[in-house]
Design a protein around this motif. Sequence first.
Motif, PDB file in Angstrom:
ATOM      1  N   GLU A 110       0.824  -1.208   0.000  1.00 18.75           N
ATOM      2  CA  GLU A 110       0.000   0.000   0.000  1.00 18.75           C
ATOM      3  C   GLU A 110       0.861   1.262   0.000  1.00 18.75           C
ATOM      4  N   GLU A 111       1.894   1.275   0.830  1.00 20.67           N
ATOM      5  CA  GLU A 111       2.764   2.441   0.955  1.00 20.67           C
ATOM      6  C   GLU A 111       3.565   2.695  -0.314  1.00 20.67           C
ATOM      7  N   ALA A 126       2.965   1.415  -3.489  1.00 22.90           N
ATOM      8  CA  ALA A 126       2.264   1.217  -4.767  1.00 22.90           C
ATOM      9  C   ALA A 126       2.569   2.311  -5.797  1.00 22.90           C
ATOM     10  N   PRO A 127       2.563   3.587  -5.428  1.00 27.54           N
ATOM     11  CA  PRO A 127       2.819   4.625  -6.439  1.00 27.54           C
ATOM     12  C   PRO A 127       4.249   4.612  -7.006  1.00 27.54           C
ATOM     13  N   TRP A 128       5.172   3.967  -6.296  1.00 28.79           N
ATOM     14  CA  TRP A 128       6.578   4.003  -6.708  1.00 28.79           C
ATOM     15  C   TRP A 128       7.105   2.666  -7.209  1.00 28.79           C
ATOM     16  N   ASP A 134       7.700   0.954  -9.796  1.00 28.28           N
ATOM     17  CA  ASP A 134       7.938   0.850 -11.235  1.00 28.28           C
ATOM     18  C   ASP A 134       9.378   1.264 -11.527  1.00 28.28           C
ATOM     19  N   ASP A 169      10.455   3.651 -13.198  1.00 25.21           N
ATOM     20  CA  ASP A 169      10.680   5.092 -13.222  1.00 25.21           C
ATOM     21  C   ASP A 169      11.148   5.608 -11.861  1.00 25.21           C
ATOM     22  N   HIS A 170      10.996   4.795 -10.823  1.00 22.35           N
ATOM     23  CA  HIS A 170      11.371   5.207  -9.472  1.00 22.35           C
ATOM     24  C   HIS A 170      12.394   4.283  -8.819  1.00 22.35           C
ATOM     25  N   LYS A 186       7.125  -5.481 -13.662  1.00 21.51           N
ATOM     26  CA  LYS A 186       6.960  -4.041 -13.851  1.00 21.51           C
ATOM     27  C   LYS A 186       8.210  -3.407 -14.446  1.00 21.51           C
TER      28      LYS A 186
END
Length: 72
Positions: free
Chosen positions: A12-13, A15-17, A19, A21-22, A66
């Motif tokens: 959850e923490e 998830a946005p990163w 990939d 690109d990060h 990913k």
Amino acid sequence: MTKSCSLHDFMEELAPWLDRDHIKNAHLDDQGRLVLFFLDGMRHVYAINDCNRAQVEQVLQELRKKGIAVEG
């Protein structure tokens, strides 16, 4: 520094990163902790405390899908 967390909290923490690109690469260390190296030079170590090594390795497989480089 190692952050201890549940698998759910980790996913959850981050998830946005989660990939390429990060995150530059990921691996399990000799203690079974998940180590992430970010493109900005940061390194984070996670002791995921509510699952076994096989489940953490499944997370690594998902990272690989990913496009994140996974060592080991």
